[in-house]
Design a protein around this motif. Structure first.
Motif, PDB file in Angstrom:
ATOM      1  N   SER A 136      -5.329  -4.128   6.460  1.00  0.00           N
ATOM      2  CA  SER A 136      -5.182  -4.349   5.289  1.00  0.00           C
ATOM      3  C   SER A 136      -4.747  -2.935   4.420  1.00  0.00           C
ATOM      4  O   SER A 136      -5.499  -1.837   4.984  1.00  0.00           O
ATOM      5  CB  SER A 136      -5.578  -5.012   4.479  1.00  0.00           C
ATOM      6  OG  SER A 136      -4.584  -5.408   3.540  1.00  0.00           O
ATOM      7  N   PRO A 137      -3.177  -2.290   3.993  1.00  0.00           N
ATOM      8  CA  PRO A 137      -2.991  -0.961   3.000  1.00  0.00           C
ATOM      9  C   PRO A 137      -4.920  -1.055   2.477  1.00  0.00           C
ATOM     10  O   PRO A 137      -4.442  -2.203   1.912  1.00  0.00           O
ATOM     11  CB  PRO A 137      -1.839  -1.622   2.246  1.00  0.00           C
ATOM     12  CG  PRO A 137      -1.106  -2.498   3.482  1.00  0.00           C
ATOM     13  CD  PRO A 137      -1.987  -3.303   3.956  1.00  0.00           C
ATOM     14  N   THR A 138      -4.790   0.437   2.891  1.00  0.00           N
ATOM     15  CA  THR A 138      -6.726   0.693   1.761  1.00  0.00           C
ATOM     16  C   THR A 138      -6.702   1.780   1.381  1.00  0.00           C
ATOM     17  O   THR A 138      -6.330   2.973   2.226  1.00  0.00           O
ATOM     18  CB  THR A 138      -7.784   0.405   3.608  1.00  0.00           C
ATOM     19  OG1 THR A 138      -7.967  -1.026   4.047  1.00  0.00           O
ATOM     20  CG2 THR A 138      -9.032   0.911   2.824  1.00  0.00           C
ATOM     21  N   PHE A 150      -2.304   1.920  -6.498  1.00  0.00           N
ATOM     22  CA  PHE A 150      -2.783   1.209  -5.356  1.00  0.00           C
ATOM     23  C   PHE A 150      -2.906  -0.049  -6.558  1.00  0.00           C
ATOM     24  O   PHE A 150      -1.729  -1.114  -4.789  1.00  0.00           O
ATOM     25  CB  PHE A 150      -3.707   1.654  -5.272  1.00  0.00           C
ATOM     26  CG  PHE A 150      -4.263   0.531  -3.952  1.00  0.00           C
ATOM     27  CD1 PHE A 150      -3.944   1.695  -2.517  1.00  0.00           C
ATOM     28  CD2 PHE A 150      -4.704  -0.504  -3.255  1.00  0.00           C
ATOM     29  CE1 PHE A 150      -3.525   0.822  -1.549  1.00  0.00           C
ATOM     30  CE2 PHE A 150      -4.895  -1.494  -2.117  1.00  0.00           C
ATOM     31  CZ  PHE A 150      -4.540  -0.356  -0.783  1.00  0.00           C
ATOM     32  N   HIS A 151      -3.113  -0.308  -7.089  1.00  0.00           N
ATOM     33  CA  HIS A 151      -3.011  -1.774  -8.133  1.00  0.00           C
ATOM     34  C   HIS A 151      -1.410  -2.616  -8.488  1.00  0.00           C
ATOM     35  O   HIS A 151      -0.691  -3.757  -8.264  1.00  0.00           O
ATOM     36  CB  HIS A 151      -3.419  -1.632  -9.126  1.00  0.00           C
ATOM     37  CG  HIS A 151      -3.379  -3.456  -9.482  1.00  0.00           C
ATOM     38  ND1 HIS A 151      -3.119  -3.286 -10.541  1.00  0.00           N
ATOM     39  CD2 HIS A 151      -3.892  -4.788  -9.240  1.00  0.00           C
ATOM     40  CE1 HIS A 151      -2.821  -4.838 -11.033  1.00  0.00           C
ATOM     41  NE2 HIS A 151      -3.178  -5.809 -10.435  1.00  0.00           N
ATOM     42  N   VAL A 173      -9.142  -8.329  -8.122  1.00  0.00           N
ATOM     43  CA  VAL A 173      -8.121  -8.653  -8.880  1.00  0.00           C
ATOM     44  C   VAL A 173      -7.163  -9.193  -8.810  1.00  0.00           C
ATOM     45  O   VAL A 173      -6.526  -8.562  -7.833  1.00  0.00           O
ATOM     46  CB  VAL A 173      -8.105  -6.787  -9.692  1.00  0.00           C
ATOM     47  CG1 VAL A 173      -6.777  -6.482 -10.696  1.00  0.00           C
ATOM     48  CG2 VAL A 173      -9.412  -6.733  -9.953  1.00  0.00           C
ATOM     49  N   GLY A 174      -5.565  -9.938  -9.740  1.00  0.00           N
ATOM     50  CA  GLY A 174      -4.667 -10.096  -9.576  1.00  0.00           C
ATOM     51  C   GLY A 174      -4.213  -9.262  -9.956  1.00  0.00           C
ATOM     52  O   GLY A 174      -3.722  -8.097 -10.381  1.00  0.00           O
ATOM     53  N   PRO A 175      -2.454  -9.964  -9.733  1.00  0.00           N
ATOM     54  CA  PRO A 175      -1.082  -8.735 -10.316  1.00  0.00           C
ATOM     55  C   PRO A 175      -1.186  -8.268 -11.889  1.00  0.00           C
ATOM     56  O   PRO A 175      -1.035  -7.574 -12.250  1.00  0.00           O
ATOM     57  CB  PRO A 175      -0.298  -9.958  -9.879  1.00  0.00           C
ATOM     58  CG  PRO A 175      -0.664 -10.577  -9.018  1.00  0.00           C
ATOM     59  CD  PRO A 175      -2.159 -11.378  -9.161  1.00  0.00           C
ATOM     60  N   GLN A 198      -8.663  -2.350  -0.805  1.00  0.00           N
ATOM     61  CA  GLN A 198      -7.550  -3.184  -0.297  1.00  0.00           C
ATOM     62  C   GLN A 198      -6.956  -4.253  -0.669  1.00  0.00           C
ATOM     63  O   GLN A 198      -6.945  -4.357  -1.407  1.00  0.00           O
ATOM     64  CB  GLN A 198      -8.567  -3.418   0.665  1.00  0.00           C
ATOM     65  CG  GLN A 198      -9.869  -2.715   1.439  1.00  0.00           C
ATOM     66  CD  GLN A 198     -10.939  -2.991   3.071  1.00  0.00           C
ATOM     67  OE1 GLN A 198     -11.240  -4.496   2.285  1.00  0.00           O
ATOM     68  NE2 GLN A 198     -10.085  -3.298   3.402  1.00  0.00           N
ATOM     69  N   ARG A 199      -5.643  -3.988   0.093  1.00  0.00           N
ATOM     70  CA  ARG A 199      -5.026  -5.472  -0.654  1.00  0.00           C
ATOM     71  C   ARG A 199      -5.250  -6.688  -0.519  1.00  0.00           C
ATOM     72  O   ARG A 199      -5.678  -6.367   1.059  1.00  0.00           O
ATOM     73  CB  ARG A 199      -3.791  -5.499   0.331  1.00  0.00           C
ATOM     74  CG  ARG A 199      -2.653  -6.012  -0.755  1.00  0.00           C
ATOM     75  CD  ARG A 199      -0.935  -5.840   0.022  1.00  0.00           C
ATOM     76  NE  ARG A 199      -1.291  -6.365   1.828  1.00  0.00           N
ATOM     77  CZ  ARG A 199      -0.239  -6.201   2.622  1.00  0.00           C
ATOM     78  NH1 ARG A 199       0.983  -4.849   2.571  1.00  0.00           N
ATOM     79  NH2 ARG A 199      -0.223  -6.189   3.817  1.00  0.00           N
TER      80      ARG A 199
END
Length: 320
Positions: A136-138, A150-151, A173-175, A198-199
């Motif tokens: 996953s994107p990292t 990144f977030h 952590v959420g949006p 990571q995503r």
């Protein structure tokens, strides 16, 4: 064969689930002689061989008093046919120094599995970055600003320390970014410590799968460690439920790409952590789940490991 296990104290083993115990049991069943020590028992005096104070043991087959010590002795590591490094994380300074002593023992003729240099060269979380096609994107960084960017890009993320184990120190952590700043400060200690971000992979609800590769060959069953209740962590140490299941086509693709390559580098046994279709970790220090997979599927993982170890020892002797 005479086999030395470098591990945690035998007295703390939970033999109903311990992978090292299952290796010992299978080795003894084949007639091999078992000895054990801890990393603190390794000694290297200038001009001499690397020695260890070892306990030669016999497994009794009982649940209590499951081993008997035949004798205690100080022996060079090269006198054993195989040395199995099974000390559990954390990979701290003492673990690091132990790998150097074991590497010196290799130069003296010892056969060590997994190879000490390979243990050092494959930090379990960072090692996945060699295989970007599977992750996953990292992001690996000390920078709080990089984490925030990144977030913003991915919305829902996981943050974790590079030296964590058993699910310790993992945050989701959420949006909305609730508590992101505080979590960054906690993990990266004002920019002093590198962390991984990571995503988020929502398939964690179906389990964090442990896929084992032994001697470059893929074990056909994995253990899906499924989070319970409100947890996002599937780790057994964090209360996850272990469910054995056949590996998927994607699991096999990942394992057949990575396993042979790392086996060539001296990693006889690795444990790949896969969530959904994404590789999240490559365990090299003391991969587990042998007993859970064997108990639930009947597939004899310890026998596969001892087969591979015996073959590796025989191959090394042929080369010599």
């Amino acid at each position: 064969m005479n086999i030395l296990f470098v591990a945690d104290p035998l007295e703390v083993f939970r033999i109903y689930k311990d992978t090292t115990f299952s290796m010992m049991r299978e080795a003894q069943r084949r007639g091999h002689r078992i000895a054990a020590c801890e990393p603190r028992h390794l000694t290297w005096r200038s001009g001499e061989l690397v020695h260890a104070e070892v306990r030669e043991v016999t497994l009794t087959g009982a649940e209590e008093d499951w081993f008997q010590v035949r004798q205690t002795s100080v022996r060079p590591l090269k006198d054993f046919d195989a040395v199995i490094m099974r000390k559990d994380p954390p990979f701290d300074s003492e673990y690091f120094y132990a790998t150097h002593l074991l590497e010196q023992a290799e130069r003296e003729g010892a056969r060590v599995f997994n190879r000490p240099a390979a243990l050092r060269d494959h930090p379990e979380k960072l090692a996945i970055m060699e295989f970007p096609q599977f992750v996953s994107p990292t992001l690996v960084t000390r920078s709080a600003d990089e984490v925030r960017r990144f977030h913003e890009e991915h919305g829902e993320i996981i943050l974790k320390p590079l030296d964590g184990m058993g699910g310790m120190g993992i945050f989701r952590v959420g949006p909305e970014g609730l508590n992101l700043g505080s979590i960054i400060e906690t993990l990266n200690q004002q920019g002093a410590t590198t962390i991984m971000v990571q995503r988020f992979v929502p398939e964690i609800s179906q389990g964090d799968k442990r896929v084992l590769v032994i001697g470059g060959q893929v074990v056909p069953f994995c253990l899906a460690r499924i989070p319970q209740g409100s947890e996002i962590r599937g780790n057994l140490a964090a209360g996850g439920k272990g469910v054995a299941q056949p590996i998927s086509e994607r699991d096999r693709e990942i394992a057949e790409t990575i396993g042979p390559r790392l086996n060539e580098r001296g990693l006889l046994l690795i444990g790949l952590d896969v969530i959904g279709d994404c590789l999240t970790e490559i365990n090299v220090t003391s991969p587990t789940c042998f007993q859970e997979i064997m108990q639930q599927t009947g597939f004899d993982v310890p026998a596969m490991f001892v087969d591979a170890m015996e073959e590796a020892v025989a191959r090394d002797r042929t080369v010599l």
